[in-house]
Enzyme design. Structure first.
Site, PDB file in Angstrom:
ATOM      1  N   ASP A  65       0.853  -1.192   0.000  1.00  0.00           N
ATOM      2  CA  ASP A  65       0.000   0.000   0.000  1.00  0.00           C
ATOM      3  C   ASP A  65       0.884   1.235   0.000  1.00  0.00           C
ATOM      4  O   ASP A  65       2.024   1.195   0.458  1.00  0.00           O
ATOM      5  CB  ASP A  65      -0.933   0.021   1.221  1.00  0.00           C
ATOM      6  N   ASN A  66       0.364   2.319  -0.536  1.00  0.00           N
ATOM      7  CA  ASN A  66       1.073   3.608  -0.456  1.00  0.00           C
ATOM      8  C   ASN A  66       0.249   4.613   0.344  1.00  0.00           C
ATOM      9  O   ASN A  66       0.577   5.797   0.366  1.00  0.00           O
ATOM     10  CB  ASN A  66       1.387   4.161  -1.862  1.00  0.00           C
ATOM     11  N   ARG A  69      -5.275   6.098  -0.118  1.00  0.00           N
ATOM     12  CA  ARG A  69      -6.660   6.210   0.356  1.00  0.00           C
ATOM     13  C   ARG A  69      -6.750   7.116   1.579  1.00  0.00           C
ATOM     14  O   ARG A  69      -7.690   7.912   1.697  1.00  0.00           O
ATOM     15  CB  ARG A  69      -7.211   4.813   0.676  1.00  0.00           C
ATOM     16  N   THR A 178     -15.587  -3.925 -11.237  1.00  0.00           N
ATOM     17  CA  THR A 178     -16.851  -3.456 -10.677  1.00  0.00           C
ATOM     18  C   THR A 178     -17.999  -3.780 -11.625  1.00  0.00           C
ATOM     19  O   THR A 178     -17.840  -3.779 -12.850  1.00  0.00           O
ATOM     20  CB  THR A 178     -16.811  -1.937 -10.422  1.00  0.00           C
ATOM     21  N   SER A 213     -18.709   6.314 -15.233  1.00  0.00           N
ATOM     22  CA  SER A 213     -17.839   7.376 -14.694  1.00  0.00           C
ATOM     23  C   SER A 213     -16.424   7.108 -15.181  1.00  0.00           C
ATOM     24  O   SER A 213     -16.108   6.015 -15.663  1.00  0.00           O
ATOM     25  CB  SER A 213     -17.845   7.385 -13.159  1.00  0.00           C
ATOM     26  N   TYR A 215     -13.973   6.665 -13.311  1.00  0.00           N
ATOM     27  CA  TYR A 215     -13.504   5.554 -12.489  1.00  0.00           C
ATOM     28  C   TYR A 215     -13.924   4.220 -13.105  1.00  0.00           C
ATOM     29  O   TYR A 215     -13.096   3.321 -13.299  1.00  0.00           O
ATOM     30  CB  TYR A 215     -14.046   5.665 -11.054  1.00  0.00           C
ATOM     31  N   HIS A 216     -15.206   4.068 -13.376  1.00  0.00           N
ATOM     32  CA  HIS A 216     -15.671   2.805 -13.943  1.00  0.00           C
ATOM     33  C   HIS A 216     -14.972   2.521 -15.272  1.00  0.00           C
ATOM     34  O   HIS A 216     -14.623   1.383 -15.585  1.00  0.00           O
ATOM     35  CB  HIS A 216     -17.194   2.834 -14.130  1.00  0.00           C
ATOM     36  N   LYS A 219     -11.625   0.833 -14.927  1.00  0.00           N
ATOM     37  CA  LYS A 219     -11.706  -0.620 -14.698  1.00  0.00           C
ATOM     38  C   LYS A 219     -11.961  -1.361 -16.017  1.00  0.00           C
ATOM     39  O   LYS A 219     -11.502  -2.489 -16.201  1.00  0.00           O
ATOM     40  CB  LYS A 219     -12.824  -0.937 -13.702  1.00  0.00           C
ATOM     41  N   VAL A 245     -20.549  -3.000  -2.019  1.00  0.00           N
ATOM     42  CA  VAL A 245     -20.269  -3.725  -0.777  1.00  0.00           C
ATOM     43  C   VAL A 245     -20.899  -2.977   0.398  1.00  0.00           C
ATOM     44  O   VAL A 245     -20.864  -1.751   0.446  1.00  0.00           O
ATOM     45  CB  VAL A 245     -18.755  -3.858  -0.553  1.00  0.00           C
ATOM     46  N   VAL A 288     -32.003   9.432  -1.487  1.00  0.00           N
ATOM     47  CA  VAL A 288     -32.069   8.563  -2.657  1.00  0.00           C
ATOM     48  C   VAL A 288     -31.899   9.434  -3.896  1.00  0.00           C
ATOM     49  O   VAL A 288     -32.607  10.427  -4.066  1.00  0.00           O
ATOM     50  CB  VAL A 288     -33.418   7.825  -2.694  1.00  0.00           C
ATOM     51  N   TYR A 289     -30.937   9.071  -4.761  1.00  0.00           N
ATOM     52  CA  TYR A 289     -30.699   9.859  -5.972  1.00  0.00           C
ATOM     53  C   TYR A 289     -31.779   9.550  -7.003  1.00  0.00           C
ATOM     54  O   TYR A 289     -31.953   8.399  -7.405  1.00  0.00           O
ATOM     55  CB  TYR A 289     -29.329   9.544  -6.563  1.00  0.00           C
ATOM     56  N   VAL A 358     -25.324  10.796 -14.053  1.00  0.00           N
ATOM     57  CA  VAL A 358     -26.069  10.537 -15.280  1.00  0.00           C
ATOM     58  C   VAL A 358     -26.233   9.031 -15.360  1.00  0.00           C
ATOM     59  O   VAL A 358     -25.270   8.303 -15.612  1.00  0.00           O
ATOM     60  CB  VAL A 358     -25.330  11.077 -16.513  1.00  0.00           C
ATOM     61  N   GLU A 359     -27.429   8.558 -15.076  1.00  0.00           N
ATOM     62  CA  GLU A 359     -27.693   7.118 -15.106  1.00  0.00           C
ATOM     63  C   GLU A 359     -29.188   6.917 -15.286  1.00  0.00           C
ATOM     64  O   GLU A 359     -29.988   7.786 -14.953  1.00  0.00           O
ATOM     65  CB  GLU A 359     -27.207   6.436 -13.816  1.00  0.00           C
TER      66      GLU A 359
END
Lengths: 420, 420
Positions: A65-66, A69, A178, A213, A215-216, A219, A245, A288-289, A358-359
């Protein structure tokens, strides 16, 4: 190539790289016959409980680890709801309790020489790779954060692939992906691959992705890079497309408060179910979004660590790019809010807020997730028991909450957003 | 994030960034009613002829380049077969011949502030993006070159997307991709999207990709990132999956030797048809990798520049991620060698060598490429005329050839290869 500061939150360029500290090299000799697992990102929310679970299960475990986080927390001005100890305290506590050692290597995966050096020295049988920037909102803050996320994740993962290829191509890579890689197609979601028939011809192709996103997307990039190295170098890899999770404790982290893992509630790193639990205890509305019709795969933290153990115990074949969908049930966001509200002993309000993302919030969702269960996973399904067990955890640390941090501040449609 | 040296060939970290030189800012005012096109990578093999073609066609053109392509030559110890002039000489020559100005901005796309600044100052209607590391073998040399390729290409493209989103989301991005993104699936290759039926449901998805190098992967990553920004920010983009380009001259580069574009023959940057022509003239055997059964899409350089003009003249809709397959015919490598051998007046030997790549050399290949022709492209098909016209070009510069550079030295199955 940015060697002086290969990785830091945008704007935070203090020197961070420490050349592989190797606190317990003696241990390596004692257990050389054991199966060895290197957990990248082993100081994180899931990496740390995974390291404990593998260590308890008889594996020889080391973590890399660095502490990036922890630095995101500093950047955002937030902290884990549950206090967490430094990695060295965690591993010392584990050793004192069990006699088992977990080696630690401190360094940055974006430093390729460091990665190769660690893989050469520890020579694992499997590498579990959690060490990526894992927040969708963080990746959508602005250009610097998007670039950081993709650079950190893609380059780090490339360096891991090269280290395996150069040191020992038989090392099994277990990579955390993910469910968000798939998005919400109007098709059932298979496990990574799809049999396609088109104009009378057929092929088995990587399942088409439509991530939500930067991020997604990172992956998705990783998955493509990994599949390629299985094809050309014969690497063996398991890509785990994990759902959302929830939970904070495993039977091992519960043994001592110094073994606790982090519990995030803020609008950037907090995931939906955990955030709802915290909002319920604080008397805040569960936000709730949109309509909450978005359906997602979910998984208990105790099942996450067991999924990793099962993947490690049952490696992919040489040259195989194996994908599992790592979830145990699927549920709409509205249903998740209702489950938390029903379990909470007090009054809970559910508030629908403008969706910052946006989803689609009304869509088909039917995921295949039989692979891990066929290896032996016995799921913990979301029940009052789990949710109820989280309430006292939140209650105990409620004075650590910064309520302002709960709100979503990152709006997908804006290329530039405030940090909080 | 490597701001001090955002981009350089691995190991070559001299300062390179020049803050947007803006030699002809006066010109901007004179033609403000014109359609403006910014060509990223405008000093390269295709970028330069494209800039000329757009300028000749009445567009107000500016180019951006950091001369990285010229530095790859230095790194590899090779050079373009045809001598090329510095960018400033090229643009001055063009101005002297035609009275038209092509502005130049010197800088690195990995410097996000530079990109935003250029887009804000020039404020183009369309951005043509060629500015990526574009050699598959280069990306497969070793870890440093793989990481450089993906970082340079992915980060540069992200910065372009952010600049468009921040300055003016109506700017049309015309992005160069490659047919190599698809690989060789056992399905007909559609133009970027695929209608899939699965378990009784249907969706239109991004065509599944199986690219063949870290370079090709970088383009897949770009495509995913671009599609996402069309979805969330409403950007308009045309992704051009280009086949193997052949030829060295266009009617505009022919006007003056100082307008010539580069002509690469080396094993790293030389593309297959051009390399065969050079080998024929030199009396070297045409080296076919494997059996030569690999089928690829090909396109004449004169058609490439016209495809770009057509894409610019017919922009994608706001929010649309439009994909065209930019080729005019498909042919096996063996057939390409035969075409060159047949056209050459002397004796030509064809030699099958071990394939340094990992690729199928016998496979289905049937590509849809109707999009650009529906916009008006009139293809130049590969004919003796084109090939024959290349022979004197090679003959004129044959003393510049380093024969040793023709051999393929980068082997896909090895994670580490010599530079040459």
């Amino acid at each position: 190539m940015g060697e002086d500061c290969p990785n830091a939150p945008p704007g935070d360029c203090r020197p961070s790289r420490v050349q592989g500290t190797h606190g317990t090299s003696a241990a390596k000799q004692e257990v050389s016959s054991h199966v060895r697992v290197l957990v990248l990102g082993g100081d994180g929310y899931l990496g740390w409980p995974t390291a404990l679970h593998l260590s308890e299960s008889g594996y020889e475990v080391a973590v890399v680890d660095n502490f990036l986080r922890r630095r995101y927390d500093e950047e955002l001005g937030v902290q884990s709801l549950v206090p967490i100890e430094p990695l060295e305290v965690r591993t010392a506590t584990w050793h004192a309790l069990t006699g088992k050692r977990i080696e630690s290597f401190v360094g940055d995966l974006c430093d390729g020489d460091f990665v190769t050096d660690v893989v050469r020295r520890f020579h694992p049988d499997a590498i579990v790779h959690y060490a990526e920037q894992r927040s969708a909102p963080y990746s959508m803050i602005d250009r610097a954060h998007a670039v950081h996320t993709q650079q950190n994740n893609v380059v780090g993962n490339l360096n891991v692939l090269y280290a395996i290829a150069e040191v020992d191509p038989s090392i099994h890579l277990v990579k955390l992906g993910t469910m968000g890689e798939y998005g919400t197609p109007n098709l059932d979601i298979e496990e990574g691959w799809l049999e396609v028939e088109h104009k009378g011809r057929t092929d088995r192709v990587l399942y088409p992705k439509r991530p939500g996103s930067f991020y997604h997307l990172s992956k998705v990039h990783d998955s493509h890079n990994i599949e390629f190295t299985c094809r050309v170098w014969g690497l063996r890899a398991t890509d785990l497309n994990q759902g959302v999770v929830y939970g904070q404790q495993t039977p091992l982290t519960e043994r001592d408060p110094k073994l606790a893992t982090r519990f995030d509630y803020d609008g950037v790193f907090g995931t939906v179910l955990n955030r709802f639990v915290i909002q319920a205890v604080l008397g805040e509305p569960l936000t709730v979004y949109g309509s909450g019709g978005q359906t997602r795969g979910i998984i208990d933290i105790r099942d996450t660590v067991e999924c990793i153990r099962l993947a490690v115990a049952n490696p992919a074949e040489p040259g195989e790019f194996r994908v599992f969908n790592q979830l145990t049930e699927q549920m709409s966001v509205h249903e998740m809010a209702k489950a938390v509200a029903d379990a909470f002993p007090g009054v809970v309000e559910v508030e629908n807020v403008d969706n910052p993302r946006v989803e689609q919030d009304s869509h088909h969702y039917n995921v295949v997730f039989t692979g891990l269960q066929s290896l032996g996973l016995k799921p913990h399904l979301l029940s009052d028991t789990l949710i109820t067990s989280l309430f006292p955890v939140v209650e105990q640390h409620r004075d650590r909450v910064d309520r302002a941090a709960l709100a979503p501040t990152v709006r997908w449609r804006h290329p530039t957003n405030p940090l909080r």
